[in-house]
Write a protein that holds these residues in place. Structure first.
Motif, PDB file in Angstrom:
ATOM      1  N   LEU A 134       0.798  -1.223   0.000  1.00  0.00           N
ATOM      2  CA  LEU A 134       0.000   0.000   0.000  1.00  0.00           C
ATOM      3  C   LEU A 134       0.830   1.272   0.000  1.00  0.00           C
ATOM      4  N   VAL A 135       2.137   1.159   0.177  1.00  0.00           N
ATOM      5  CA  VAL A 135       2.961   2.356   0.357  1.00  0.00           C
ATOM      6  C   VAL A 135       2.956   3.267  -0.867  1.00  0.00           C
ATOM      7  N   HIS A 136       2.784   2.705  -2.062  1.00  0.00           N
ATOM      8  CA  HIS A 136       2.791   3.542  -3.268  1.00  0.00           C
ATOM      9  C   HIS A 136       1.388   4.024  -3.647  1.00  0.00           C
ATOM     10  N   ARG A 137       0.429   3.840  -2.735  1.00  0.00           N
ATOM     11  CA  ARG A 137      -0.939   4.329  -2.905  1.00  0.00           C
ATOM     12  C   ARG A 137      -1.567   3.827  -4.210  1.00  0.00           C
ATOM     13  N   PRO A 138      -1.715   2.518  -4.338  1.00  0.00           N
ATOM     14  CA  PRO A 138      -2.276   1.951  -5.572  1.00  0.00           C
ATOM     15  C   PRO A 138      -3.747   2.300  -5.724  1.00  0.00           C
ATOM     16  N   THR A 139      -4.216   2.262  -6.946  1.00  0.00           N
ATOM     17  CA  THR A 139      -5.644   2.524  -7.197  1.00  0.00           C
ATOM     18  C   THR A 139      -6.482   1.267  -6.971  1.00  0.00           C
ATOM     19  N   LEU A 140      -5.833   0.101  -6.954  1.00  0.00           N
ATOM     20  CA  LEU A 140      -6.528  -1.170  -6.749  1.00  0.00           C
ATOM     21  C   LEU A 140      -5.734  -2.026  -5.781  1.00  0.00           C
ATOM     22  N   VAL A 141      -6.382  -2.473  -4.704  1.00  0.00           N
ATOM     23  CA  VAL A 141      -5.773  -3.372  -3.727  1.00  0.00           C
ATOM     24  C   VAL A 141      -6.438  -4.737  -3.846  1.00  0.00           C
ATOM     25  N   LEU A 142      -5.622  -5.776  -3.993  1.00  0.00           N
ATOM     26  CA  LEU A 142      -6.098  -7.151  -4.072  1.00  0.00           C
ATOM     27  C   LEU A 142      -5.475  -7.924  -2.916  1.00  0.00           C
ATOM     28  N   ALA A 143      -6.300  -8.430  -2.019  1.00  0.00           N
ATOM     29  CA  ALA A 143      -5.796  -9.151  -0.847  1.00  0.00           C
ATOM     30  C   ALA A 143      -6.445 -10.526  -0.791  1.00  0.00           C
ATOM     31  N   ASP A 144      -5.621 -11.553  -0.935  1.00  0.00           N
ATOM     32  CA  ASP A 144      -6.130 -12.923  -0.968  1.00  0.00           C
ATOM     33  C   ASP A 144      -6.028 -13.543   0.423  1.00  0.00           C
ATOM     34  N   ASN A 145      -7.146 -13.521   1.150  1.00  0.00           N
ATOM     35  CA  ASN A 145      -7.232 -14.135   2.470  1.00  0.00           C
ATOM     36  C   ASN A 145      -6.040 -13.740   3.345  1.00  0.00           C
TER      37      ASN A 145
END
Length: 228
Positions: A152-163
């Motif tokens: 998250l440090v580069h402030r993405p426009t989309l975060v995908l978190a798999d479990n």
């Protein structure tokens, strides 16, 4: 915006993992993807992260048509994402702080404030006091929080978190969701998979449920009210 049109994924053994999935996720939505183990959740994330390509159908993320993306263009696309997998993928010969700073060096050309931003990200996940230790000194839970900071440090426009919480206690899993919600408030699209029916964001969100690769439920949760 994310758009899946008639997406199916079948592996070499002919096992159908995703079956004719159609859906649209608007920019800035917080999505919880539920389903039992083997329901297709991880494959869904892998397709959005361009770790896999669909056997059939089309996937659009922003302006990027994923199934036709050239191999040479995949790294540039992934640099726009924040990806957290079930197993921590860390550089164990680098300090906690350097793991986050190296992520910035890959995703951003301007290095003037890398250290400041990396420390701020570690502070958000509660790891700033351990910035100078090696990841092997962290617990599994802390290693996963480090992965969140790095993603998250580069402030993405989309975060995908798999479990991301895996088999951790529910309070730890809720802590991960709270971190994602902080970024969601700034317009980030978030997709988190879980098989724990008790885990839920505190703010309005959308729930998708997969069963045997098919999308069987899709509804909005707004406070205490569920809109079908």
């Amino acid at each position: 915006m994310i758009q899946l049109q008639h997406v199916s994924k079948c592996y070499d053994n002919q096992r159908l993992v995703l079956n004719n999935v159609c859906l649209t996720i608007p920019q800035g939505q917080f999505v919880i993807l539920r389903g039992s183990p083997g329901s297709g959740k991880t494959t869904f994330i892998q397709l959005l992260a361009l770790l896999e390509k669909p056997t059939q159908g089309s996937i659009l993320v922003g302006a990027q048509q994923l199934e036709t993306t050239r191999v040479a263009d995949i790294p540039a696309y992934r640099r726009t994402l924040g990806l957290i997998t079930q197993t921590p993928q860390l550089l164990f010969d680098q300090t906690v702080l350097n793991n986050v700073m190296l992520s910035l060096q890959i995703t951003m050309s301007n290095g003037t404030d890398h250290a400041r931003r990396a420390r701020a990200a570690l502070d958000k996940v509660g790891l700033l006091p351990k910035g100078n230790v090696l990841p092997e000194r962290l617990s599994f839970h802390e290693q996963q929080r480090l992965c969140v900071a790095r993603a998250l440090v580069h402030r993405p426009t989309l975060v995908l978190a798999d479990n991301p919480a895996g088999a951790m206690p529910i309070d730890i899993g809720q802590g991960f969701l709270d971190i994602f919600e902080q970024f969601h408030q700034h317009g980030t699209t978030v997709v988190v998979t879980t098989h724990d029916a008790h885990l839920s964001p505190r703010r309005p969100h959308r729930v998708l449920v997969l069963s045997h690769g098919a999308l069987v439920e899709d509804y909005l949760v707004t406070g205490a009210t569920i809109d079908g």
